[in-house]
Design a protein around this motif. Structure first.
Motif, PDB file in Angstrom:
ATOM      1  N   ASN A 130       0.952  -1.176   0.002  1.00 46.98           N
ATOM      2  CA  ASN A 130      -0.019   0.077  -0.004  1.00 46.98           C
ATOM      3  C   ASN A 130       0.923   1.223  -0.006  1.00 46.98           C
ATOM      4  O   ASN A 130       1.887   1.289   0.325  1.00 46.98           O
ATOM      5  N   SER A 164      -3.293   8.794  -0.723  1.00 46.79           N
ATOM      6  CA  SER A 164      -4.587   8.374  -1.192  1.00 46.79           C
ATOM      7  C   SER A 164      -4.703   9.260  -2.752  1.00 46.79           C
ATOM      8  O   SER A 164      -4.143  10.322  -2.568  1.00 46.79           O
ATOM      9  N   ASN A 165      -5.467   8.543  -3.610  1.00 44.54           N
ATOM     10  CA  ASN A 165      -5.586   9.520  -4.693  1.00 44.54           C
ATOM     11  C   ASN A 165      -6.812  10.520  -4.574  1.00 44.54           C
ATOM     12  O   ASN A 165      -6.922  10.604  -3.473  1.00 44.54           O
ATOM     13  N   LYS A 166      -6.726  10.973  -6.007  1.00 46.93           N
ATOM     14  CA  LYS A 166      -8.110  12.203  -5.806  1.00 46.93           C
ATOM     15  C   LYS A 166      -9.168  11.849  -5.473  1.00 46.93           C
ATOM     16  O   LYS A 166     -10.007  12.544  -4.901  1.00 46.93           O
ATOM     17  N   GLN A 167      -9.574  10.375  -5.664  1.00 46.53           N
ATOM     18  CA  GLN A 167     -10.878  10.093  -5.250  1.00 46.53           C
ATOM     19  C   GLN A 167     -10.860   9.460  -3.932  1.00 46.53           C
ATOM     20  O   GLN A 167     -11.700   8.930  -3.119  1.00 46.53           O
ATOM     21  N   GLY A 168      -9.924   9.557  -3.095  1.00 44.36           N
ATOM     22  CA  GLY A 168      -9.695   9.288  -1.705  1.00 44.36           C
ATOM     23  C   GLY A 168      -9.266   7.789  -1.430  1.00 44.36           C
ATOM     24  O   GLY A 168      -9.430   7.317  -0.242  1.00 44.36           O
ATOM     25  N   GLU A 169      -9.179   6.989  -2.418  1.00 47.08           N
ATOM     26  CA  GLU A 169      -8.711   5.721  -2.193  1.00 47.08           C
ATOM     27  C   GLU A 169      -7.055   5.510  -2.165  1.00 47.08           C
ATOM     28  O   GLU A 169      -6.315   6.124  -2.870  1.00 47.08           O
ATOM     29  N   ARG A 170      -6.856   4.398  -1.575  1.00 43.19           N
ATOM     30  CA  ARG A 170      -5.411   4.033  -1.268  1.00 43.19           C
ATOM     31  C   ARG A 170      -5.076   3.160  -2.534  1.00 43.19           C
ATOM     32  O   ARG A 170      -5.654   2.293  -2.675  1.00 43.19           O
ATOM     33  N   GLU A 171      -3.825   3.364  -3.013  1.00 42.36           N
ATOM     34  CA  GLU A 171      -3.490   2.518  -4.012  1.00 42.36           C
ATOM     35  C   GLU A 171      -2.392   1.584  -3.728  1.00 42.36           C
ATOM     36  O   GLU A 171      -1.742   2.005  -2.586  1.00 42.36           O
TER      37      GLU A 171
END
Length: 166
Positions: A34, A38-45
């Motif tokens: 991980n 977080s990305n722009k959508q708030g998700e962790r990539e």
């Protein structure tokens, strides 16, 4: 020069164990690690990192880890290339593991949470004898061993000055 990699992640599939023509074990696996942001959508990539481990540790990884297992890898980055069946040059970047820590107990419970098990044959409490070490610790805490081998129960110690190293 320095080439050092430390990763903690989960296996994306079961390790693939093979043997070279000379009989040397080699295991390949991919770790999903991980990212800390977080990305722009708030998700962790996550990054998916290919790892390779050799010899007895490869067999241990194949025997004790599976898809979803949490593992720590300490090693180095290596690049190599080969010609595929179509005659094209393929470049590969991977982590060559020098140490793999199994960060979860084999059954998937949390009984050893925070205690890694190093299956590279390293001596000590995180090596192959970790079960024996753990049993020794349990025996000590249950009165099976004296916690202080130099305890004298309040009696004077019978030792001469000639026996002291100073």
């Amino acid at each position: 020069m320095l080439n050092r990699v430390v990763l903690v992640g989960r296996l994306t599939r079961d390790p693939e164990l093979r043997y070279t023509p000379n009989g040397v074990a080699v295991a390949n696996f991919t770790l999903a690690v991980n990212r800390t942001f977080s990305n722009k959508q708030g998700e962790r990539e996550a990054d998916f990192i290919n790892c390779v481990v050799w010899q007895k540790p490869a067999e241990n990884v194949a025997n004790y880890l599976k898809k979803g297992s949490l593992a720590g890898v300490d090693g180095r980055i290596q690049t190599r290339s080969y010609d595929n069946n179509e005659g094209r040059r393929v470049f590969v970047t991977e982590v060559v593991a020098e140490s793999v820590q199994f960060l979860e107990p084999r059954g998937g419970g949390n009984t050893n949470q925070g205690q890694g098990n190093d299956y590279f044959g390293s001596p000590g409490p995180t090596g192959n004898d970790s079960g024996r070490q753990q049993n020794n610790n349990q025996n000590r805490s249950s009165g099976g061993f004296n916690d202080d081998p130099f305890a004298n129960d309040g009696k004077p110690i019978d030792i001469s000055d000639d026996d002291l190293p100073f």
